[in-house]
Design an enzyme around this catalytic site. Structure first.
Site, PDB file in Angstrom:
ATOM      1  N   VAL A   1     -40.481  93.473  46.721  1.00  0.00           N
ATOM      2  CA  VAL A   1     -41.570  93.343  45.759  1.00  0.00           C
ATOM      3  C   VAL A   1     -42.874  93.787  46.417  1.00  0.00           C
ATOM      4  CG1 VAL A   1     -42.844  91.776  44.253  1.00  0.00           C
ATOM      5  CG2 VAL A   1     -40.391  91.430  44.627  1.00  0.00           C
ATOM      6  N   THR A   2     -43.438  94.873  45.941  1.00  0.00           N
ATOM      7  CA  THR A   2     -44.718  95.350  46.464  1.00  0.00           C
ATOM      8  C   THR A   2     -45.567  95.923  45.345  1.00  0.00           C
ATOM      9  OG1 THR A   2     -44.110  97.677  46.876  1.00  0.00           O
ATOM     10  CG2 THR A   2     -43.541  96.076  48.597  1.00  0.00           C
TER      11      THR A   2
ATOM     12  N   ARG B   1     -53.846  93.699  40.831  1.00  0.00           N
ATOM     13  CA  ARG B   1     -54.529  92.959  39.758  1.00  0.00           C
ATOM     14  C   ARG B   1     -54.523  93.718  38.436  1.00  0.00           C
ATOM     15  NH1 ARG B   1     -55.973  88.793  42.509  1.00  0.00           N
ATOM     16  NH2 ARG B   1     -56.792  88.933  44.634  1.00  0.00           N
ATOM     17  N   ARG B   2     -53.411  94.384  38.171  1.00  0.00           N
ATOM     18  CA  ARG B   2     -53.238  95.044  36.873  1.00  0.00           C
ATOM     19  C   ARG B   2     -52.025  94.490  36.117  1.00  0.00           C
ATOM     20  NH1 ARG B   2     -54.652 101.431  37.995  1.00  0.00           N
ATOM     21  NH2 ARG B   2     -56.265 101.086  39.575  1.00  0.00           N
ATOM     22  N   GLY B   3     -51.467  93.395  36.633  1.00  0.00           N
ATOM     23  CA  GLY B   3     -50.334  92.781  35.952  1.00  0.00           C
ATOM     24  C   GLY B   3     -48.996  93.426  36.236  1.00  0.00           C
ATOM     25  N   LEU B   4     -48.918  94.301  37.255  1.00  0.00           N
ATOM     26  CA  LEU B   4     -47.653  94.997  37.516  1.00  0.00           C
ATOM     27  C   LEU B   4     -46.560  94.032  37.970  1.00  0.00           C
ATOM     28  CD1 LEU B   4     -48.899  98.257  39.299  1.00  0.00           C
ATOM     29  CD2 LEU B   4     -48.559  97.808  36.860  1.00  0.00           C
ATOM     30  N   LEU B   5     -46.900  93.122  38.888  1.00  0.00           N
ATOM     31  CA  LEU B   5     -45.902  92.150  39.347  1.00  0.00           C
ATOM     32  C   LEU B   5     -45.434  91.284  38.190  1.00  0.00           C
ATOM     33  CD1 LEU B   5     -44.227  90.529  41.328  1.00  0.00           C
ATOM     34  CD2 LEU B   5     -46.304  89.309  42.008  1.00  0.00           C
ATOM     35  N   SER B   6     -46.353  90.824  37.354  1.00  0.00           N
ATOM     36  CA  SER B   6     -45.972  89.959  36.235  1.00  0.00           C
ATOM     37  C   SER B   6     -45.018  90.680  35.288  1.00  0.00           C
ATOM     38  CB  SER B   6     -47.217  89.505  35.473  1.00  0.00           C
ATOM     39  OG  SER B   6     -48.014  88.670  36.277  1.00  0.00           O
TER      40      SER B   6
ATOM     41  N   TYR C   1     -45.817  83.030  44.120  1.00  0.00           N
ATOM     42  CA  TYR C   1     -44.678  82.885  43.222  1.00  0.00           C
ATOM     43  C   TYR C   1     -44.588  81.565  42.478  1.00  0.00           C
ATOM     44  CZ  TYR C   1     -43.230  87.271  45.250  1.00  0.00           C
ATOM     45  OH  TYR C   1     -43.201  88.585  45.641  1.00  0.00           O
TER      46      TYR C   1
ATOM     47  N   PHE D   1     -33.382  88.759  52.755  1.00  0.00           N
ATOM     48  CA  PHE D   1     -32.736  89.668  51.797  1.00  0.00           C
ATOM     49  C   PHE D   1     -33.798  90.446  51.039  1.00  0.00           C
ATOM     50  CE2 PHE D   1     -33.035  85.426  49.883  1.00  0.00           C
ATOM     51  CZ  PHE D   1     -33.651  85.675  48.656  1.00  0.00           C
TER      52      PHE D   1
END
Length: 422
Positions: A90-91, A98-103, A131, A422
């Site tokens: 996850v990167t 801060r553009r909501g990509l992870l969400s 998380y 992992f």
């Protein structure tokens, strides 16, 4: 200027042909120089619809965020297993934070995992505060040790031995052959442990390498019982430090598996008897491991560098997850769970039978305790206790004495531990 854009990146599951761009973005996101292509290893991991990438709309060939998951079997208290959605890689590149990509990637993955029937999701958190907002809670811990060989006096003489047992050094090819079966037998008795994919053994034995990570062949030893069956292994490396003419070497144990106490004693005796070694450092030891008590001076087993939370867990299906594990005492408690994403939201009655089996079902009864989805994840494998969560302000006791009563139900004889990244 790039951080001021308000555009939305294109997030999609990548094709195998897009692995080079994904691999480069992964290295960039983890702040590692991209010294060479790591696609050979990525191809071993690749599964369709499991590698997400975010692509810059101003340059559709440029991957700016990565996310990968795979299904793996997770051992739970009592020796049962559940299928877990294991999240990794996850990167988000610093130009697109801060553009909501992870969400967006996390929502896609957890929705798919729930649809596939995974009761839980797991990951390793690089930073503590990322998380929890997705419903994950710390579920296992690292417990490194650093032991002065001379001051500890080594292992006690009265410890159990393995009659007819022996230890042999093995090659990396032999480790790839012997390791998988031993690990499968070991991990089914250790809550928190996960199965290992074939590429795990290829990577740790040097059959395949990842650019940017220096690999040097370690020492590998296996223990065999009187019948010749492999009952344990230890993988370690040595530095070559000298104080003038006096050896001052450190033996660092990277992997250690033992099916029984006599095997563990034999392998630790080997570690403490290697010439020139002044310090034995263990990168990651189970929190319940008796090694410190086996030393003549347990005070010399001091915390190592790796003492922190490790694997985090998120419950996706309360009924399936809690039915799979076993419990410490019969009884009943009602939990009120808040979950912004809805997977575990609501009131749940946990009922445990005298034989240690249990079920967790929705109820309209008054709740005994209130907590969030992340705290539910921390309780699931036994990493946390309800009294401690209440004391820490992370759970609320709605009925006096409810936390102590529920703790008896959830208590596990062996604390959760996962030695594998992992």
């Amino acid at each position: 200027m790039g951080n001021e854009r308000s555009d939305n990146a294109d997030i999609r599951y990548i094709t195998e042909e897009e692995l080079p761009a994904w691999d480069r973005a992964l290295a960039r996101g983890f702040l590692r120089p991209h010294v060479a292509d790591g696609v050979e290893y990525r191809r071993l991991q690749f599964e369709p619809n499991r590698f997400q990438g975010a692509f810059d709309p101003f340059d559709p060939t440029r991957c700016v965020a990565t996310f990968r998951s795979f299904d793996i079997e997770l051992t739970v208290p009592g020796g049962g297993t559940v299928r877990a959605d294991a999240i990794t890689g996850v990167t988000v590149n610093s130009t697109h934070r801060r553009r909501g990509l992870l969400s967006r990637m996390m929502t896609t993955d957890l929705t798919d995992a729930h649809r596939r029937g995974c009761p839980v999701a797991i990951l390793i958190a690089a930073e503590y505060n990322i998380y929890g907002r997705f419903g994950f809670g710390p579920a296992t811990a690292n417990a490194g040790l650093r032991i002065d060989v001379k001051e500890s006096g080594g292992l006690r003489a009265d410890l159990p031995e393995s009659p007819g047992g022996r230890i042999d050094f093995v090659t990396m090819a032999e480790l790839r052959e012997l390791g998988p079966d031993l690990h499968e037998r070991w991990r089914r008795g250790q809550p928190g442990a996960i199965a290992r994919k074939p590429y795990y053994w290829q990577l740790v034995t040097g059959e395949v390498t990842l650019p940017g990570f220096d690999w040097k062949e370690p020492f590998a030893a296996v223990h065999r019982d009187a019948s010749g069956a492999v009952t344990g292994l230890m993988v370690y490396r040595l530095d070559d430090n000298w104080d003038g003419p006096v050896p001052n070497c450190t033996l660092t144990v990277g992997a250690f598996l033992a099916l029984d106490a006599p095997t563990a004693v034999a392998l630790w005796r080997l570690a403490f008897s290697v010439d020139w070694v002044r310090t034995v450092e263990i990168e990651n030891l189970a929190p319940d491991d008796p090694l410190p008590l086996w030393l003549n001076d347990p005070r010399q087993a001091r915390p190592g560098r790796e003492v922190a939370d490790f694997m985090w867990l998120r419950v996706l299906d309360v009924s399936a997850a809690f039915a799979a594990r076993r419990y410490g005492a019969p009884g009943r408690t009602v939990l009120e769970v808040t979950d912004r994403d809805g997977w575990t939201e609501g009131r749940w009655a946990l009922e445990v039978a005298p034989d240690g089996t249990g079920r967790c079902t929705r109820t309209e009864d008054l709740a005994d305790l209130a907590l969030g989805a992340g705290q539910l994840g921390s309780l699931y494998l036994g990493a946390e206790t309800l009294p401690r969560l209440v004391a820490g302000g992370l759970a609320t006791e709605l009925r006096p004495g409810a936390a102590a009563e529920a703790d008896l139900l959830l208590r596990t004889p062996l604390r959760a531990w996962n030695p594998d990244s992992f």
